[in-house]
Design a protein around this motif. Structure first.
Motif, PDB file in Angstrom:
ATOM      1  N   PHE A 313     -20.280  34.330  30.094  1.00 53.39           N
ATOM      2  CA  PHE A 313     -20.272  35.429  29.126  1.00 53.39           C
ATOM      3  C   PHE A 313     -18.870  35.667  28.567  1.00 53.39           C
ATOM      4  O   PHE A 313     -18.645  36.615  27.847  1.00 53.39           O
ATOM      5  CB  PHE A 313     -20.797  36.701  29.785  1.00 53.39           C
ATOM      6  N   THR A 314     -17.919  34.802  28.940  1.00 56.03           N
ATOM      7  CA  THR A 314     -16.552  34.960  28.470  1.00 56.03           C
ATOM      8  C   THR A 314     -16.313  33.993  27.316  1.00 56.03           C
ATOM      9  O   THR A 314     -16.399  32.781  27.508  1.00 56.03           O
ATOM     10  CB  THR A 314     -15.564  34.625  29.608  1.00 56.03           C
ATOM     11  N   PRO A 315     -16.013  34.520  26.132  1.00 56.33           N
ATOM     12  CA  PRO A 315     -15.852  33.634  24.968  1.00 56.33           C
ATOM     13  C   PRO A 315     -14.766  32.567  25.185  1.00 56.33           C
ATOM     14  O   PRO A 315     -14.951  31.416  24.776  1.00 56.33           O
ATOM     15  CB  PRO A 315     -15.462  34.590  23.844  1.00 56.33           C
ATOM     16  N   ASP A 316     -13.669  32.925  25.860  1.00 54.88           N
ATOM     17  CA  ASP A 316     -12.593  31.961  26.088  1.00 54.88           C
ATOM     18  C   ASP A 316     -13.093  30.726  26.816  1.00 54.88           C
ATOM     19  O   ASP A 316     -12.547  29.635  26.676  1.00 54.88           O
ATOM     20  CB  ASP A 316     -11.489  32.588  26.960  1.00 54.88           C
ATOM     21  N   LYS A 317     -14.128  30.936  27.642  1.00 54.19           N
ATOM     22  CA  LYS A 317     -14.625  29.813  28.440  1.00 54.19           C
ATOM     23  C   LYS A 317     -15.940  29.295  27.888  1.00 54.19           C
ATOM     24  O   LYS A 317     -16.745  28.695  28.611  1.00 54.19           O
ATOM     25  CB  LYS A 317     -14.815  30.270  29.886  1.00 54.19           C
ATOM     26  N   GLY A 318     -16.187  29.563  26.631  1.00 56.35           N
ATOM     27  CA  GLY A 318     -17.404  29.039  26.016  1.00 56.35           C
ATOM     28  C   GLY A 318     -18.617  29.920  26.200  1.00 56.35           C
ATOM     29  O   GLY A 318     -19.728  29.507  25.917  1.00 56.35           O
ATOM     30  N   GLY A 319     -18.396  31.122  26.718  1.00 55.65           N
ATOM     31  CA  GLY A 319     -19.538  32.010  26.948  1.00 55.65           C
ATOM     32  C   GLY A 319     -19.766  32.967  25.800  1.00 55.65           C
ATOM     33  O   GLY A 319     -19.097  32.904  24.773  1.00 55.65           O
ATOM     34  N   ASP A 320     -20.735  33.836  25.979  1.00 58.14           N
ATOM     35  CA  ASP A 320     -21.097  34.781  24.933  1.00 58.14           C
ATOM     36  C   ASP A 320     -21.478  36.105  25.596  1.00 58.14           C
ATOM     37  O   ASP A 320     -22.446  36.162  26.351  1.00 58.14           O
ATOM     38  CB  ASP A 320     -22.281  34.216  24.149  1.00 58.14           C
ATOM     39  N   PRO A 321     -20.721  37.160  25.317  1.00 64.45           N
ATOM     40  CA  PRO A 321     -21.024  38.434  25.993  1.00 64.45           C
ATOM     41  C   PRO A 321     -22.395  39.004  25.617  1.00 64.45           C
ATOM     42  O   PRO A 321     -22.975  39.753  26.385  1.00 64.45           O
ATOM     43  CB  PRO A 321     -19.902  39.372  25.529  1.00 64.45           C
ATOM     44  N   ILE A 322     -22.899  38.629  24.441  1.00 57.93           N
ATOM     45  CA  ILE A 322     -24.199  39.177  24.031  1.00 57.93           C
ATOM     46  C   ILE A 322     -25.334  38.530  24.813  1.00 57.93           C
ATOM     47  O   ILE A 322     -26.356  39.158  25.065  1.00 57.93           O
ATOM     48  CB  ILE A 322     -24.396  39.007  22.509  1.00 57.93           C
ATOM     49  N   LEU A 323     -25.124  37.289  25.248  1.00 59.64           N
ATOM     50  CA  LEU A 323     -26.149  36.601  26.030  1.00 59.64           C
ATOM     51  C   LEU A 323     -26.532  37.423  27.256  1.00 59.64           C
ATOM     52  O   LEU A 323     -27.706  37.547  27.605  1.00 59.64           O
ATOM     53  CB  LEU A 323     -25.646  35.219  26.449  1.00 59.64           C
ATOM     54  N   PHE A 324     -25.507  37.999  27.906  1.00 65.80           N
ATOM     55  CA  PHE A 324     -25.790  38.806  29.094  1.00 65.80           C
ATOM     56  C   PHE A 324     -26.765  39.929  28.751  1.00 65.80           C
ATOM     57  O   PHE A 324     -27.699  40.214  29.499  1.00 65.80           O
ATOM     58  CB  PHE A 324     -24.502  39.407  29.659  1.00 65.80           C
ATOM     59  N   GLN A 325     -26.521  40.550  27.607  1.00 63.41           N
ATOM     60  CA  GLN A 325     -27.355  41.700  27.259  1.00 63.41           C
ATOM     61  C   GLN A 325     -28.808  41.281  27.054  1.00 63.41           C
ATOM     62  O   GLN A 325     -29.728  42.005  27.410  1.00 63.41           O
ATOM     63  CB  GLN A 325     -26.787  42.393  26.016  1.00 63.41           C
ATOM     64  N   HIS A 326     -29.011  40.096  26.485  1.00 63.61           N
ATOM     65  CA  HIS A 326     -30.391  39.605  26.341  1.00 63.61           C
ATOM     66  C   HIS A 326     -31.039  39.407  27.706  1.00 63.61           C
ATOM     67  O   HIS A 326     -32.165  39.835  27.948  1.00 63.61           O
ATOM     68  CB  HIS A 326     -30.412  38.288  25.571  1.00 63.61           C
ATOM     69  N   LEU A 327     -30.318  38.733  28.599  1.00 69.57           N
ATOM     70  CA  LEU A 327     -30.880  38.472  29.928  1.00 69.57           C
ATOM     71  C   LEU A 327     -31.150  39.778  30.655  1.00 69.57           C
ATOM     72  O   LEU A 327     -32.194  39.974  31.269  1.00 69.57           O
ATOM     73  CB  LEU A 327     -29.907  37.623  30.758  1.00 69.57           C
ATOM     74  N   HIS A 383     -32.513  47.520  22.634  1.00 74.85           N
ATOM     75  CA  HIS A 383     -31.337  48.123  23.277  1.00 74.85           C
ATOM     76  C   HIS A 383     -30.052  47.598  22.660  1.00 74.85           C
ATOM     77  O   HIS A 383     -28.973  48.008  23.058  1.00 74.85           O
ATOM     78  CB  HIS A 383     -31.329  47.811  24.778  1.00 74.85           C
ATOM     79  N   MET A 384     -30.183  46.664  21.740  1.00 72.77           N
ATOM     80  CA  MET A 384     -29.006  45.929  21.261  1.00 72.77           C
ATOM     81  C   MET A 384     -28.874  46.004  19.753  1.00 72.77           C
ATOM     82  O   MET A 384     -28.240  45.151  19.150  1.00 72.77           O
ATOM     83  CB  MET A 384     -29.117  44.460  21.697  1.00 72.77           C
ATOM     84  N   PHE A 385     -29.451  47.033  19.143  1.00 72.67           N
ATOM     85  CA  PHE A 385     -29.411  47.122  17.685  1.00 72.67           C
ATOM     86  C   PHE A 385     -27.983  47.218  17.154  1.00 72.67           C
ATOM     87  O   PHE A 385     -27.708  46.822  16.031  1.00 72.67           O
ATOM     88  CB  PHE A 385     -30.223  48.322  17.199  1.00 72.67           C
ATOM     89  N   THR A 386     -27.064  47.765  17.953  1.00 75.38           N
ATOM     90  CA  THR A 386     -25.675  47.852  17.494  1.00 75.38           C
ATOM     91  C   THR A 386     -24.782  46.865  18.231  1.00 75.38           C
ATOM     92  O   THR A 386     -23.566  46.935  18.140  1.00 75.38           O
ATOM     93  CB  THR A 386     -25.107  49.261  17.694  1.00 75.38           C
ATOM     94  N   SER A 387     -25.390  45.948  18.981  1.00 75.55           N
ATOM     95  CA  SER A 387     -24.584  45.105  19.872  1.00 75.55           C
ATOM     96  C   SER A 387     -23.843  44.011  19.131  1.00 75.55           C
ATOM     97  O   SER A 387     -22.931  43.404  19.662  1.00 75.55           O
ATOM     98  CB  SER A 387     -25.492  44.438  20.907  1.00 75.55           C
ATOM     99  N   GLY A 388     -24.265  43.722  17.910  1.00 74.71           N
ATOM    100  CA  GLY A 388     -23.648  42.618  17.197  1.00 74.71           C
ATOM    101  C   GLY A 388     -24.419  41.325  17.333  1.00 74.71           C
ATOM    102  O   GLY A 388     -23.926  40.262  16.975  1.00 74.71           O
ATOM    103  N   MET A 389     -25.655  41.400  17.831  1.00 69.67           N
ATOM    104  CA  MET A 389     -26.498  40.202  17.781  1.00 69.67           C
ATOM    105  C   MET A 389     -26.867  39.957  16.308  1.00 69.67           C
ATOM    106  O   MET A 389     -26.630  40.807  15.453  1.00 69.67           O
ATOM    107  CB  MET A 389     -27.759  40.409  18.614  1.00 69.67           C
TER     108      MET A 389
END
Lengths: 653, 493
Positions: A313-327, A383-389
Motif C-alpha cells: 500500500f506504499t506508493p514508493d514500493k509500488g503499492g497503492d493506498p487506495i487498494l487497502f480501502q477496497h480490501l 465508503h470511498m466516494f472522496t477517497s480518490g478512487m
C-alpha cells in the motif's frame, strides 16, 4: 476427582490464561533467539520509536503464540487432540465439565452454555467500549482539551470502535448460538467442538486487542488506513492481531450456523417454515463466512509492511493506498449487515408474538435478509466516494448502495403491516422491538444522503456519518439485543426479570439515544469532523456536544440499570412460566431453563411458525393448541413409529 | 342470481368410540334442519371408517379429537390420500373453538380458514330459502362485513391523513433550523438542492412508518383481559410488490439526481485558478504555480473557479471546507496520486479548510484559513505575496513568465524564435523592410499588441500571438501590464 475439581485449574479460563502467558514467553524467546543469531538487537528495538522491552516482531509472534497457548489449554481443543492421538471421546461429555459458575468459565460443548458465554463476553466488551465512549464524550463536552491528551484520545476513540465491533460480533454469536438450535428443534449445533473453539478464541483475541492500549495505542481509528497505520505505534499490531483472531471466531461460528440451519432442522421444517430469526442468522453467517477473510488479509498485509518492509500500500514500493480501502471495505461494509441482520431477525421474530398476528409477508421478510446480504457485497466503495478512487466508479456504487433500501424497505413495511390491526401488548421486549424499528428507521433514512455521491461529498467523514451508523447499530443491534435478552431471559435462566426496571431501561435509553443521534447528525452537517479530540467553537455546536455527552451518560446509566436487573433477577427473580409470552416457538414448549439436551422427543413441525389467530400448532409439542397432522408434503408426514429423528442428534465434528 | 341447484343433503360420517359424542352430535345436527345433514354412519375405529368411506360415501367426516383410541394422525394420513372430494373435521369437546378441517381436494393449511367460515352448514348453500329468516341473516352478515371493512378503511384513512400532515409539516420546516453551514460555493448549490429533495423524501418515509407505528401502538392495543389473538392475516403479495417496486423506482430516480448533482460539482471552467494543495502532518500548504506563491493560507478570488491539485507528503488527508460542501482526500505517492477538486467560491469571507481524514496525533488541529476575496483584493494579495508590488520591472518579469514570452525571447542575448530582449531598449533595430527604428516605449508597445506591424530583420512574421490573455483575469493584458513588461525589458541591459 473432587479435589481436582476444586482446584483453580479446573477452570478452563484460568488454564487458558496460564497457557497464554506461556505462549507469549515462547514467542518472545523464539524471536529473540532468531534475532540473536541474525545479529539484531533483542531489546528496545522498535521502528516507531516506542519502547516496550521486546522488539516489535517478538511482540507479534508472542501474541500469536499466546493465543495458541490459550486455545490449547482452555479445553476446547482437547477432543481434537485426543482424536489426533487415536483416542475416542463421548459425544456429550457433560460430566467432564465443571458445574455451577465454573461451567461458564470453562470450555463446554453445549450450545446453550456457549451462547451464554458469548452473551456475557459480549456485554463485557460492549461495556468496556461504552466506558471508552464516556471518556471521550467527556472530552468533547466542551471545546479544548480537558480530560485526555491527543494520543490517549485517538487510542480510546479507535478502541471504542473496534471493541464495540468485536462486542457486537460476539453478541451476534450469542444470539445465533443460543437460539438457532432451539428454534429449529435441534439439540445442539452441528459442530459442538468447533463451536466451543469459535467462542474461546474471542477471549485471547480480546486480551490482545485491549493490550494495544498499553503498547503505545494506535491512532488510526478502527479502519487502520495505511500509510498512517504503518507509522502507528506497536499497539497497531495488537489491534490487527485481535481483529484477525476475532475474525476466526466469526468464520467458524458462521460455518457452524450454516451447517446447523441446513442439516439439523426438525422434521417437517421446510426452509419457509423456519422461524424468521433462523433466516437472518443464515444470511448473516453467509456474509461472515465469505467476507471476513478480506479484513484479515488487508490487516495482515499492513502487518507485513510493518514487520518486513513489504510494499502493498506504499506508493514508493509500488503499492497503492487506495487498494487497502477496497480490501478493507469489501469486508467491513457487509460486516455491518452481520451486525444488523441478526437484530432485524429478532425484530421479525418478536413482533408477531406481541402483536398476536402472523408475520406479514413471511417469505418476503425472509428473502429480504438474503437480498440485503447479496446487495451488501456490491456497495463497499460507497465508503470511498472522496477517497480518490477512479471518479466514474462512484456512479455504479451509488446505484448499488441505494438498492439496499429496497429489501430494507420490505422489512419496514412488513413490520408495520404486522402490528397494524394487531392486539399489541407492551412488555419490555416489545418496547425494545418498537424502539429498534424507530431507531433503525432513523439510521436507514439517514443513509440515502450518504449514498448519493454529491451530498456525500459534504457528509463523508463527519459526525453525520457517526450519527448514521450509531443509529443503525442501536436500531439494528443494541435495541434488538436487549429485546432478545429480555424475551429469552426466562427461557435462559428460568426466572423472570423485573418488568418495571426493564421499562425504566427502555424509557431512559430511547430518548437519550434520539438526542445523541440527532445531535451527532446535526453537528456533522454543520462541520464537525469525525475522530477529532477538539473542535472549533466557531462552528456553534458546543451546546449540542454537551447534550450528546449527557445523553451518552444516560444511555450508560440505563444499561447499568438493565445489568442490575438481569443479574439480580437471574438469582432472585420470580420463577418463570414455561411460556410467558404465549409464543408458538418450540423452545417455549419445553421447561425453563431449557434442559441439557433441549428436546426430549424429536420435534416435528406440523404448522406455520407465526399462525397467530388460529388454533393450530407450529410443532408437535404445543399443549395449548391443536396439533394437527403434518400436511401433505411427504417428508413432513408424521412418523407413527416414533423413532428418534436422526436430524435432531448433533453430529460429531 | 345464480340458477338454483337442486338441494342436496350433506352426507356426514361421525367417527368416535364414545357413543355419547356421536349421538350428541347427531341430535345437534338433526336439530338444525336447514343444514340438511344426513348422518350416513357412526364408526368407532379406523377400519370401520375406511369401510364406511366406500359404502356410505360421506362428504364430510367428523372426528372426535379427544378420542384417544382414534389415532388422529394416522386417520388423517389415510384419509387425505384418496381422489374423491372429502372434508374432515376434527372436533374437540374440551374447547368449543377447536376444530381442524381437512379438505381432501385442496389440503392447503391456508385454506382451512376459508373452510371454517363455512362451518355454519347451509349458509353458503345456493338455496338459502330453507334457512329460517334467511333474508335478514344474509343482510346481517353483509352489514357486519361492511362495518368491518368500513372500520378498516377508516383506520387506514386516518393514519394516511396524519402521515400527510406530518410530512408536509416536516417538509416545510426545511430551512427553519440550523442544519447546514452557509453555502459559499457554486458547487454547494446542486448539493444543497439535493439535500432538500432528500429531506422531503426522508420526511415522508419517516412520517409514514412512524405514524402508522404510533397509530398501531395507540389504537391496536390489547384490551385488558383479552387473551385472544388478532385477526389472522398472513400477508398480501400485491402490497409487497408495491412496496418493493415503488422504493426501487424512487431510489433509482434518487441515484439519477445524485449523478446529476455530482456532474454539476465536477463541471470544469477553462480559466480555473490552479492551486497545488499539499497536506502534511499537520498543516496545509497552498502553492500558486501561476504566481510562484506558496502560502499557508488559501486565498481565492470570488466567482472564479479554482482547481485544487491535492496531494500529501505523508499520510492520507482530506480537504474540506464545510461552506464549500465538496471534499476530496489528499493522497501520498507523487504525481500519479494527485487528485483534483474544483471549487468556485461565491461569497467573500473567511472560512477554514479542515482535514477530514484521520491523520494522526494532531488531526483535530489540522485547520488552515481560507480567505475568499474580490478579484482586486486577490490581485493585491498576489502582488503582495509575490513581493513585486513596488517594482514594475519585477512585475513584468513574472507576467512574461506566465504569458510564455521568454520561451521565444531570450533575456541573455541568445537568438531564439524572436529577438532577444537583452539590451533591446533604446537600441536601433533593423526591420525586415530595411528601415531602422529605435526600440522605444512606443515601438515595444506596438510590437506587443500587434507583432506583425514591424517585423525585425531575420525573424519570421506571424509567429507571435496577436493578443495576450492574462491567465488570472481571462482578459487581454492591460496597458499597465504592457508598461510593466516594457519596464522589465528596459531593465535588461
Amino acid at each position: 476427582m473432587s479435589e481436582k475439581k476444586d482446584s483453580i485449574f479446573s477452570i478452563g479460563l484460568v488454564r487458558g490464561l496460564v497457557g497464554m502467558l506461556a505462549g507469549y514467553l515462547v514467542g518472545f524467546a523464539l524471536v529473540s533467539v532468531i534475532r540473536l543469531i541474525l545479529g539484531f538487537p533483542i531489546w528496545d528495538y522498535n521502528p516507531s520509536g516506542n519502547h516496550y522491552g521486546f522488539s516489535e516482531p517478538a511482540w507479534v509472534v508472542g501474541a500469536i503464540f499466546g493465543v495458541f497457548g490459550f486455545m490449547l489449554s482452555v479445553g476446547s481443543t482437547s477432543d481434537w487432540l485426543k482424536w489426533a492421538n487415536g483416542q475416542s471421546t463421548p459425544d456429550h461429555p457433560t460430566d467432564a465439565f465443571p458445574s455451577g459458575v465454573r461451567r461458564f468459565l470453562s470450555a463446554s460443548f453445549d450450545h446453550k452454555v456457549i451462547g451464554i458465554q458469548y452473551g456475557v463476553t459480549s456485554i463485557l466488551m460492549l461495556g468496556v467500549a461504552g466506558i471508552f465512549a464516556l471518556i471521550f464524550r467527556s472530552e468533547l463536552a466542551k471545546p479544548g482539551l480537558q480530560v485526555v491528551d491527543l494520543q490517549a484520545y485517538n487510542t480510546i476513540m479507535s478502541l471504542h470502535g473496534i471493541v464495540m465491533i468485536a462486542g457486537i460480533l460476539i453478541g451476534v454469536g450469542a444470539m445465533s448460538n443460543y437460539l438457532v438450535p432451539l428454534l429449529i428443534g435441534a439439540n445442539d449445533m452441528a459442530f459442538p467442538r468447533l463451536n466451543s473453539f469459535a467462542y474461546w478464541i474471542n477471549v485471547p483475541a480480546a486480551i490482545v486487542l485491549l493490550s494495544s492500549y498499553f503498547l503505545g495505542g494506535f491512532d488510526t481509528g478502527w479502519t487502520g488506513y495505511p500509510p498512517l497505520s504503518q507509522r502507528a505505534p506497536l499497539g497497531m499490531d495488537m489491534f490487527f492481531l485481535g481483529v484477525i483472531f476475532v475474525g476466526f471466531s466469526s468464520i467458524f461460528g458462521a460455518l457452524n450456523v450454516i451447517a446447523t440451519a441446513i442439516r439439523m432442522r426438525a422434521k417437517g421444517m421446510s426452509y419457509f417454515r423456519m422461524p424468521i430469526f433462523v433466516w437472518s442468522a443464515l444470511a448473516t453467517a453467509l456474509i461472515a463466512l465469505t467476507a471476513t477473510q478480506l479484513i484479515g488479509l488487508s490487516f495482515e498485509m499492513v502487518m507485513f509492511e510493518r514487520l518486513f518492509g513489504m510494499g502493498f500500500f506504499t506508493p514508493d514500493k509500488g503499492g497503492d493506498p487506495i487498494l487497502f480501502q477496497h480490501l478493507f471495505w469489501f469486508y467491513s461494509h457487509p460486516a455491518v449487515y452481520v451486525f444488523v441482520l441478526t437484530g432485524l431477525g429478532v425484530i421479525s421474530e418478536l413482533l408477531p408474538v406481541f402483536a398476536r398476528k402472523p408475520l406479514f409477508g413471511y417469505r418476503w421478510v425472509a428473502l429480504s435478509s438474503f437480498g440485503i446480504a447479496l446487495v451488501g457485497f456490491f456497495v463497499w466503495a460507497h465508503h470511498m466516494f472522496t477517497s480518490g478512487m477512479a471518479s466514474y466508479l462512484r456512479i455504479p456504487f451509488m446505484y448499488s448502495t441505494l438498492l439496499v433500501a429496497v429489501p430494507t424497505g420490505v422489512k419496514f413495511f412488513s413490520w408495520v403491516a404486522t402490528i397494524w390491526e394487531g392486539k399489541l401488548s407492551f412488555q419490555t421486549p416489545m418496547l425494545f422491538v418498537l424502539g429498534a424499528i424507530s431507531i433503525f428507521l432513523l439510521g436507514g433514512l439517514s443513509g440515502p444522503p450518504n449514498a448519493t455521491v454529491a451530498t456525500d461529498l459534504h457528509l463523508q467523514d463527519t459526525y453525520w456519518i457517526v450519527g448514521h451508523f450509531h443509529a443503525t447499530m442501536f436500531g439494528g443491534f443494541v435495541f434488538p439485543f436487549f429485546a432478545a435478552i429480555y424475551y429469552w431471559f426466562p427461557k435462559v435462566t428460568g426466572r423472570m426479570y423485573n418488568e418495571t426496571l426493564g421499562k425504566l431501561h427502555f424509557y431512559l435509553m430511547l430518548p437519550a439515544f434520539y438526542v445523541q443521534s440527532l445531535g451527532q447528525m446535526q453537528i456533522g452537517l454543520l462541520g464537525m469532523r469525525r475522530r477529532i479530540a477538539d473542535y472549533d467553537p466557531a462552528l456553534g455546536i458546543t451546546v449540542q456536544q454537551l447534550l450528546i455527552t449527557i445523553a451518552a451518560f444516560v444511555i450508560f446509566a440505563s444499561v447499568l440499570i438493565a445489568l442490575t436487573n438481569l443479574i439480580y433477577s437471574a438469582a432472585r427473580g420470580p420463577v418463570a412460566a414455561r411460556n410467558p409470552w404465549n409464543s408458538r416457538s418450540p423452545e417455549f414448549m419445553i421447561p425453563s431453563p431449557v434442559p441439557v439436551h433441549n428436546y426430549d422427543q424429536p420435534v416435528i413441525v406440523v404448522g406455520e411458525p407465526y399462525d397467530y389467530g388460529t388454533n393450530y400448532a407450529f410443532v408437535n409439542i404445543d399443549p395449548d393448541r391443536i396439533v394437527a397432522a403434518a400436511p401433505a408434503a411427504e417428508d413432513t408426514a408424521p412418523d407413527p413409529s416414533g423413532s428418534s429423528a436422526p436430524a435432531s442428534s448433533p453430529a460429531a465434528d | 342470481m345464480r340458477p338454483p341447484e337442486p338441494p342436496k343433503n350433506r352426507r356426514v360420517l361421525i367417527a368416535s368410540s364414545h357413543a355419547l359424542f356421536g349421538q350428541g352430535l347427531r341430535s345437534l345436527l338433526e336439530e338444525r334442519k336447514h343444514a340438511r345433514v344426513e348422518i350416513v354412519g357412526m364408526v368407532s375405529s379406523l377400519d370401520e371408517a375406511l369401510k364406511a368411506l366406500e359404502t356410505a360415501e360421506p362428504d364430510l367426516i367428523i372426528v372426535d379429537y379427544d378420542d384417544e383410541k382414534l389415532n388422529r394422525e394416522e386417520f388423517l394420513a389415510r384419509f387425505v390420500e384418496g381422489e374423491k372430494e372429502l372434508r374432515v373435521v376434527l372436533l374437540s369437546l374440551q374447547s368449543a373453538q377447536d376444530a381442524i378441517v381437512y379438505d381432501r381436494r385442496t389440503m392447503a393449511a391456508a385454506q382451512i380458514d376459508d373452510w371454517l367460515q363455512e362451518r355454519d352448514f347451509g349458509a353458503n348453500e345456493p338455496d338459502g330459502a330453507r334457512q329460517p329468516q334467511p333474508a335478514e341473516n344474509h343482510a346481517d352478515t353483509r352489514r357486519v362485513k361492511m362495518n368491518r371493512r368500513l372500520k378498516k378503511a377508516v383506520h387506514l384513512i386516518i393514519a394516511s391523513v396524519i402521515t400527510l400532515v406530518v410530512t408536509v409539516a416536516l417538509s416545510l420546516s426545511w430551512g427553519h433550523f440550523r442544519v447546514l453551514p452557509e453555502a459559499a460555493s457554486a458547487q454547494a448549490v446542486p448539493i444543497d438542492r439535493l439535500f432538500h429533495i432528500e429531506y422531503v423524501l426522508i420526511a415522508f418515509l419517516f412520517s409514514l412508518i412512524v405514524v402508522f407505528m404510533l397509530y398501531s401502538i395507540i389504537v391496536f392495543r390489547r384490551k385488558k383481559g383479552d387473551t385472544s389473538d388478532a385477526e389472522h392475516i398472513e400477508g398480501n403479495s400485491t402490497l409487497e410488490m408495491v412496496w418493493t417496486v415503488a422504493p426501487l423506482i424512487t431510489v433509482m430516480f434518487l441515484a439519477y439526481l445524485g449523478g446529476d448533482a455530482l456532474a454539476a460539482t465536477l463541471a470544469p471552467e477553462p480559466k480555473a485558478l490552479r492551486v497545488d494543495v499539499t497536506g502534511r502532518q499537520w498543516t496545509w500548504n497552498f502553492t500558486y504555480p501561476d504566481f510562484g506563491i506558496s502560502s499557508t493560507e488559501l486565498y481565492l478570488p470570488v466567482n472564479q473557479q479554482a482547481v485544487m491539485r491535492l496531494s500529501s507528503t505523508d499520510v492520507i488527508h482530506s480537504f474540506w471546507v464545510p461552506e464549500f460542501r465538496v471534499k476530496q482526500d489528499a493522497l501520498p505517492g507523487g504525481p500519479d496520486f494527485v487528485r483534483d477538486l474544483r471549487i468556485t467560491p461565491t461569497k467573500t469571507g473567511e472560512y477554514k479548510v479542515r482535514c477530514a481524514e484521520l491523520c494522526g496525533l494532531q488531526h483535530a488541529y489540522m485547520e488552515s484559513p481560507v480567505v475568499v476575496v474580490s478579484q482586486a483584493e486577490f490581485d493585491a494579495w498576489v502582488a503582495k505575496e509575490s513581493g513585486v508590488s513596488e517594482d514594475p520591472a519585477v512585475r513584468g518579469q513574472q507576467l512574461t513568465a506566465q504569458l510564455g514570452c521568454i520561451a521565444c525571447h531570450s533575456v541573455d542575448g541568445a537568438k531564439l524564435v524572436g529577438p532577444s530582449w537583452l539590451g533591446l531598449y533604446g537600441a536601433s533595430v533593423t526591420l525586415a523592410d530595411g528601415s531602422t527604428i529605435t526600440a522605444d516605449e512606443a515601438y515595444l508597445s506596438e510590437s506587443i499588441q500587434d507583432a506583425n506591424a514591424k517585423v525585425v530583420e531575420g525573424y519570421p512574421a506571424g509567429v507571435m500571438p496577436q493578443q495576450f490573455i492574462d491567465p488570472v483575469t481571462g482578459q487581454p493584458i492591460s496597458d499597465a501590464q504592457i508598461a510593466d513588461i516594457i519596464a522589465y525589458i528596459q531593465s535588461l541591459k
